[in-house]
Motif scaffolding. Sequence first.
Motif, short mmCIF file in Angstrom:
data_model
loop_
_atom_site.label_atom_id
_atom_site.label_comp_id
_atom_site.label_asym_id
_atom_site.label_seq_id
_atom_site.Cartn_x
_atom_site.Cartn_y
_atom_site.Cartn_z
N ILE A 82 31.67 3.07 -38.22
CA ILE A 82 31.94 1.65 -38.40
C ILE A 82 33.06 1.20 -37.45
O ILE A 82 33.00 0.13 -36.84
CB ILE A 82 32.31 1.36 -39.86
N GLY A 83 34.10 2.04 -37.33
CA GLY A 83 35.20 1.70 -36.45
C GLY A 83 34.77 1.58 -35.00
O GLY A 83 35.16 0.63 -34.30
N VAL A 84 33.97 2.53 -34.54
CA VAL A 84 33.49 2.48 -33.15
C VAL A 84 32.60 1.26 -32.94
O VAL A 84 32.66 0.58 -31.91
CB VAL A 84 32.74 3.79 -32.80
N GLY A 85 31.73 0.98 -33.93
CA GLY A 85 30.89 -0.21 -33.81
C GLY A 85 31.71 -1.48 -33.72
O GLY A 85 31.40 -2.38 -32.92
N ALA B 91 39.60 -9.88 -35.48
CA ALA B 91 39.13 -9.29 -36.74
C ALA B 91 38.43 -7.96 -36.50
O ALA B 91 38.71 -6.96 -37.18
CB ALA B 91 38.20 -10.27 -37.45
N PHE B 92 37.52 -7.91 -35.53
CA PHE B 92 36.81 -6.66 -35.25
C PHE B 92 37.74 -5.61 -34.65
O PHE B 92 37.63 -4.42 -34.97
CB PHE B 92 35.63 -6.92 -34.31
N GLU B 93 38.66 -6.04 -33.80
CA GLU B 93 39.62 -5.09 -33.22
C GLU B 93 40.49 -4.50 -34.33
O GLU B 93 40.85 -3.32 -34.28
CB GLU B 93 40.48 -5.78 -32.17
N LEU C 18 33.14 -1.79 -30.22
CA LEU C 18 32.16 -2.25 -29.23
C LEU C 18 31.92 -3.76 -29.35
O LEU C 18 31.84 -4.47 -28.34
CB LEU C 18 30.86 -1.49 -29.40
N ILE C 19 31.83 -4.24 -30.60
CA ILE C 19 31.65 -5.68 -30.80
C ILE C 19 32.87 -6.44 -30.27
O ILE C 19 32.75 -7.46 -29.59
CB ILE C 19 31.41 -5.99 -32.28
#
Length: 302
Positions: free
Chosen positions: A118-121, A149-151, A124-125
Amino acid sequence: MRSRNPVFSRRGFSRDNGYAGFNAAPQAGGPAVGTQGNPYAQPAGNPYAQNPYAQNPYAQQGLQQGAPPQAPATTGRMTMDDVVLRTASMLGTLIVTAALAWALLPVDDANISRSYGIGVGAALIGMVLAFVQSFKRKASPGLILTYAAFEGVFLGVISSIVDNRIASGAAMQAVIGTMAVFAGVLVAYKAGWIRVNRRFYGFVMAAALGFILLMAVNLLFAVFGGGDGLGFRSGPLGVFFGVVGILLGACFLALDFKQVEDGIAYGAPKEEAWLAAFGLTLTLVWIYMEFLRIIAILNSND
Protein backbone atom coordinates in the motif's frame (compact mmCIF):
# COMPACT_ATOMS: atom_id res chain seq x y z
CA MET A 1 18.87 30.52 -13.42
CA ARG A 2 16.24 28.03 -12.35
CA SER A 3 15.79 26.20 -9.11
CA ARG A 4 16.17 22.44 -9.35
CA ASN A 5 12.59 22.18 -8.14
CA PRO A 6 10.46 21.57 -11.24
CA VAL A 7 7.54 23.53 -9.81
CA PHE A 8 9.67 26.66 -9.55
CA SER A 9 10.50 26.46 -13.23
CA ARG A 10 6.83 26.68 -14.11
CA ARG A 11 4.69 29.73 -14.60
CA GLY A 12 5.42 32.59 -12.25
CA PHE A 13 8.89 31.40 -11.20
CA SER A 14 10.89 31.53 -14.44
CA ARG A 15 11.67 33.34 -17.65
CA ASP A 16 8.70 33.96 -19.99
CA ASN A 17 6.31 33.19 -17.20
CA GLY A 18 3.34 34.92 -18.78
CA TYR A 19 2.81 37.37 -15.92
CA ALA A 20 5.15 40.09 -17.07
CA GLY A 21 6.46 39.71 -20.57
CA PHE A 22 9.22 42.28 -20.31
CA ASN A 23 12.15 40.61 -22.01
CA ALA A 24 13.14 43.74 -23.85
CA ALA A 25 13.44 47.38 -22.93
CA PRO A 26 10.27 49.50 -23.31
CA GLN A 27 9.94 51.41 -26.56
CA ALA A 28 10.11 55.18 -26.41
CA GLY A 29 6.67 56.67 -26.01
CA GLY A 30 4.95 53.29 -26.00
CA PRO A 31 4.28 50.30 -23.81
CA ALA A 32 6.94 47.76 -22.97
CA VAL A 33 7.48 44.97 -25.43
CA GLY A 34 5.27 42.00 -24.67
CA THR A 35 2.74 43.90 -22.53
CA GLN A 36 -0.18 43.71 -24.95
CA GLY A 37 -2.94 41.59 -23.48
CA ASN A 38 -0.99 40.89 -20.30
CA PRO A 39 -3.19 41.56 -17.23
CA TYR A 40 -0.09 42.07 -15.10
CA ALA A 41 1.72 44.47 -17.43
CA GLN A 42 2.82 47.84 -15.99
CA PRO A 43 2.36 51.14 -17.87
CA ALA A 44 5.26 52.73 -19.70
CA GLY A 45 7.43 54.89 -17.55
CA ASN A 46 6.90 52.76 -14.48
CA PRO A 47 10.31 51.99 -12.93
CA TYR A 48 9.15 48.38 -12.51
CA ALA A 49 8.06 47.99 -16.13
CA GLN A 50 11.22 46.17 -17.08
CA ASN A 51 10.58 43.55 -14.46
CA PRO A 52 13.73 41.52 -13.69
CA TYR A 53 11.50 38.84 -12.16
CA ALA A 54 10.24 38.01 -15.66
CA GLN A 55 13.79 37.25 -16.73
CA ASN A 56 14.51 35.14 -13.64
CA PRO A 57 16.84 37.23 -11.46
CA TYR A 58 19.27 34.33 -11.07
CA ALA A 59 20.32 34.86 -14.68
CA GLN A 60 21.47 38.45 -14.18
CA GLN A 61 25.21 39.00 -14.08
CA GLY A 62 26.60 39.85 -10.68
CA LEU A 63 23.51 38.77 -8.76
CA GLN A 64 24.32 38.44 -5.10
CA GLN A 65 22.38 37.61 -1.97
CA GLY A 66 20.03 40.35 -0.82
CA ALA A 67 16.45 41.45 -1.19
CA PRO A 68 15.67 42.93 -4.63
CA PRO A 69 13.77 46.21 -4.97
CA GLN A 70 10.20 45.96 -3.79
CA ALA A 71 7.43 46.16 -6.34
CA PRO A 72 4.54 48.57 -5.78
CA ALA A 73 1.92 47.25 -3.37
CA THR A 74 -0.89 45.61 -5.32
CA THR A 75 -3.72 43.30 -4.48
CA GLY A 76 -3.68 39.68 -5.47
CA ARG A 77 0.08 39.31 -5.07
CA MET A 78 1.86 36.51 -3.24
CA THR A 79 3.06 37.31 0.28
CA MET A 80 5.19 35.42 2.77
CA ASP A 81 2.09 34.77 4.85
CA ASP A 82 0.51 33.06 1.83
CA VAL A 83 3.55 30.81 1.38
CA VAL A 84 3.68 29.94 5.09
CA LEU A 85 -0.06 29.17 5.22
CA ARG A 86 0.01 26.95 2.11
CA THR A 87 3.13 25.15 3.26
CA ALA A 88 1.54 24.52 6.66
CA SER A 89 -1.57 23.15 4.91
CA MET A 90 0.52 20.75 2.86
CA LEU A 91 2.65 19.57 5.76
CA GLY A 92 -0.42 19.25 7.97
CA THR A 93 -2.15 17.04 5.39
CA LEU A 94 1.00 14.97 4.99
CA ILE A 95 1.43 14.51 8.75
CA VAL A 96 -2.22 13.51 9.29
CA THR A 97 -2.17 10.84 6.58
CA ALA A 98 1.24 9.61 7.74
CA ALA A 99 -0.12 9.22 11.29
CA LEU A 100 -3.19 7.35 9.99
CA ALA A 101 -1.01 5.04 7.88
CA TRP A 102 1.22 4.38 10.89
CA ALA A 103 -1.79 3.50 13.06
CA LEU A 104 -3.90 1.59 10.53
CA LEU A 105 -1.28 -0.28 8.50
CA PRO A 106 0.59 -2.66 10.85
CA VAL A 107 4.07 -3.82 9.92
CA ASP A 108 4.27 -7.06 11.89
CA ASP A 109 5.31 -10.27 10.17
CA ALA A 110 1.76 -11.10 9.13
CA ASN A 111 0.91 -7.70 7.63
CA ILE A 112 4.15 -6.08 6.51
CA SER A 113 3.85 -7.21 2.88
CA ARG A 114 0.36 -5.76 2.54
CA SER A 115 1.24 -2.52 4.30
CA TYR A 116 4.44 -2.12 2.29
CA GLY A 117 2.52 -2.69 -0.94
CA ILE A 118 0.00 0.00 0.00
CA GLY A 119 2.83 2.38 0.86
CA VAL A 120 4.62 1.80 -2.45
CA GLY A 121 1.35 2.22 -4.34
CA ALA A 122 0.72 5.52 -2.55
CA ALA A 123 4.26 6.64 -3.44
CA LEU A 124 3.69 5.90 -7.13
CA ILE A 125 0.39 7.78 -7.13
CA GLY A 126 2.04 10.70 -5.36
CA MET A 127 4.84 10.69 -7.93
CA VAL A 128 2.36 10.85 -10.81
CA LEU A 129 0.45 13.69 -9.15
CA ALA A 130 3.69 15.56 -8.55
CA PHE A 131 4.66 15.28 -12.22
CA VAL A 132 1.19 16.38 -13.33
CA GLN A 133 1.31 19.47 -11.11
CA SER A 134 4.90 20.25 -12.13
CA PHE A 135 3.86 20.53 -15.77
CA LYS A 136 0.60 22.38 -15.22
CA ARG A 137 0.67 26.09 -16.00
CA LYS A 138 -1.37 26.95 -12.93
CA ALA A 139 -1.35 25.71 -9.37
CA SER A 140 -4.12 23.27 -8.47
CA PRO A 141 -4.64 23.30 -4.68
CA GLY A 142 -6.73 20.12 -4.78
CA LEU A 143 -4.06 18.27 -6.75
CA ILE A 144 -1.28 19.54 -4.49
CA LEU A 145 -3.10 18.53 -1.30
CA THR A 146 -3.94 15.13 -2.79
CA TYR A 147 -0.25 14.62 -3.51
CA ALA A 148 0.53 15.50 0.12
CA ALA A 149 -2.06 12.97 1.31
CA PHE A 150 -0.63 10.08 -0.73
CA GLU A 151 2.95 11.06 0.10
CA GLY A 152 1.97 11.01 3.76
CA VAL A 153 0.69 7.43 3.45
CA PHE A 154 4.01 6.34 1.94
CA LEU A 155 6.07 8.15 4.59
CA GLY A 156 3.89 6.74 7.36
CA VAL A 157 4.42 3.14 6.20
CA ILE A 158 8.16 3.51 5.57
CA SER A 159 8.71 5.33 8.85
CA SER A 160 6.75 2.67 10.74
CA ILE A 161 8.82 -0.12 9.19
CA VAL A 162 12.12 1.54 10.09
CA ASP A 163 10.95 2.62 13.53
CA ASN A 164 9.39 -0.71 14.55
CA ARG A 165 11.67 -3.20 12.85
CA ILE A 166 15.09 -1.55 12.54
CA ALA A 167 15.65 1.42 14.85
CA SER A 168 13.24 2.51 17.55
CA GLY A 169 12.73 6.27 17.49
CA ALA A 170 14.09 6.63 13.95
CA ALA A 171 11.10 8.59 12.68
CA MET A 172 11.35 11.24 15.40
CA GLN A 173 15.10 11.51 14.89
CA ALA A 174 14.57 12.04 11.15
CA VAL A 175 11.91 14.70 11.83
CA ILE A 176 14.20 16.55 14.23
CA GLY A 177 17.08 16.33 11.74
CA THR A 178 14.90 17.71 8.93
CA MET A 179 13.68 20.58 11.10
CA ALA A 180 17.26 21.37 12.13
CA VAL A 181 18.42 21.51 8.50
CA PHE A 182 15.48 23.74 7.52
CA ALA A 183 16.08 26.13 10.42
CA GLY A 184 19.83 26.16 9.86
CA VAL A 185 19.56 26.95 6.16
CA LEU A 186 16.94 29.64 6.80
CA VAL A 187 19.13 31.37 9.40
CA ALA A 188 22.22 31.10 7.18
CA TYR A 189 20.29 32.43 4.17
CA LYS A 190 18.79 35.41 6.01
CA ALA A 191 22.15 36.21 7.61
CA GLY A 192 23.82 36.27 4.20
CA TRP A 193 26.15 33.35 4.94
CA ILE A 194 24.79 31.56 1.89
CA ARG A 195 25.17 33.63 -1.27
CA VAL A 196 22.75 32.39 -3.91
CA ASN A 197 24.29 33.44 -7.20
CA ARG A 198 25.18 31.90 -10.56
CA ARG A 199 28.26 30.12 -9.22
CA PHE A 200 26.30 28.61 -6.32
CA TYR A 201 23.56 27.46 -8.67
CA GLY A 202 26.04 25.90 -11.11
CA PHE A 203 27.85 24.02 -8.36
CA VAL A 204 24.62 22.67 -6.84
CA MET A 205 23.22 21.54 -10.18
CA ALA A 206 26.46 19.83 -11.19
CA ALA A 207 26.62 18.01 -7.85
CA ALA A 208 22.94 17.03 -8.08
CA LEU A 209 23.38 15.66 -11.59
CA GLY A 210 26.31 13.50 -10.50
CA PHE A 211 24.40 12.30 -7.43
CA ILE A 212 21.33 11.34 -9.45
CA LEU A 213 23.37 9.51 -12.08
CA LEU A 214 25.21 7.48 -9.43
CA MET A 215 21.97 6.54 -7.70
CA ALA A 216 20.40 5.57 -11.03
CA VAL A 217 23.35 3.31 -11.87
CA ASN A 218 23.19 1.77 -8.40
CA LEU A 219 19.47 1.10 -8.83
CA LEU A 220 20.00 -0.56 -12.20
CA PHE A 221 22.64 -2.86 -10.75
CA ALA A 222 20.34 -3.68 -7.84
CA VAL A 223 17.40 -4.48 -10.14
CA PHE A 224 19.31 -6.63 -12.64
CA GLY A 225 22.12 -7.93 -10.45
CA GLY A 226 20.30 -8.31 -7.16
CA GLY A 227 21.51 -7.36 -3.71
CA ASP A 228 22.44 -3.75 -2.98
CA GLY A 229 23.73 -2.96 -6.44
CA LEU A 230 27.03 -1.11 -6.16
CA GLY A 231 26.49 -0.54 -2.44
CA PHE A 232 25.89 3.21 -2.72
CA ARG A 233 22.78 2.96 -0.54
CA SER A 234 23.99 0.57 2.14
CA GLY A 235 26.92 0.25 4.53
CA PRO A 236 29.53 3.00 4.88
CA LEU A 237 28.98 4.19 1.31
CA GLY A 238 25.27 4.41 2.00
CA VAL A 239 25.90 6.66 5.00
CA PHE A 240 28.28 8.83 2.97
CA PHE A 241 25.83 9.30 0.09
CA GLY A 242 23.02 9.89 2.57
CA VAL A 243 25.00 12.80 4.03
CA VAL A 244 25.66 14.08 0.51
CA GLY A 245 21.91 13.88 -0.19
CA ILE A 246 21.14 15.92 2.93
CA LEU A 247 23.72 18.56 1.98
CA LEU A 248 22.24 18.79 -1.51
CA GLY A 249 18.78 19.11 0.00
CA ALA A 250 20.05 21.98 2.15
CA CYS A 251 21.44 23.70 -0.94
CA PHE A 252 18.13 23.25 -2.73
CA LEU A 253 16.35 24.83 0.23
CA ALA A 254 18.54 27.92 -0.24
CA LEU A 255 17.62 28.03 -3.92
CA ASP A 256 13.96 27.65 -3.03
CA PHE A 257 14.15 30.45 -0.46
CA LYS A 258 15.69 32.73 -3.09
CA GLN A 259 12.99 31.90 -5.62
CA VAL A 260 10.23 32.57 -3.08
CA GLU A 261 11.85 35.83 -1.98
CA ASP A 262 12.17 37.06 -5.55
CA GLY A 263 8.63 35.98 -6.41
CA ILE A 264 7.25 38.04 -3.53
CA ALA A 265 9.45 41.05 -4.30
CA TYR A 266 8.49 41.16 -7.97
CA GLY A 267 4.79 40.58 -7.53
CA ALA A 268 4.07 36.95 -8.41
CA PRO A 269 0.30 36.23 -8.35
CA LYS A 270 -1.14 35.00 -5.08
CA GLU A 271 -1.94 31.52 -6.40
CA GLU A 272 1.77 30.91 -6.94
CA ALA A 273 2.08 30.49 -3.16
CA TRP A 274 0.75 26.95 -3.68
CA LEU A 275 3.64 26.21 -6.05
CA ALA A 276 6.11 27.64 -3.55
CA ALA A 277 4.64 25.41 -0.82
CA PHE A 278 4.74 22.42 -3.17
CA GLY A 279 8.41 22.92 -4.00
CA LEU A 280 9.43 23.41 -0.37
CA THR A 281 7.52 20.28 0.66
CA LEU A 282 9.25 18.20 -2.01
CA THR A 283 12.64 19.29 -0.68
CA LEU A 284 11.70 18.61 2.95
CA VAL A 285 10.44 15.12 2.08
CA TRP A 286 13.73 14.40 0.31
CA ILE A 287 15.78 15.52 3.33
CA TYR A 288 13.60 13.47 5.69
CA MET A 289 14.03 10.33 3.58
CA GLU A 290 17.81 10.74 3.54
CA PHE A 291 17.87 11.07 7.33
CA LEU A 292 15.66 8.00 7.69
CA ARG A 293 17.93 6.02 5.36
CA ILE A 294 21.07 6.94 7.32
CA ILE A 295 19.45 5.97 10.62
CA ALA A 296 18.31 2.65 9.18
CA ILE A 297 21.81 1.87 7.85
CA LEU A 298 23.50 2.75 11.13
CA ASN A 299 21.12 0.53 13.09
CA SER A 300 20.93 -2.38 10.65
CA ASN A 301 22.21 -5.75 11.81
CA ASP A 302 23.02 -6.83 8.27
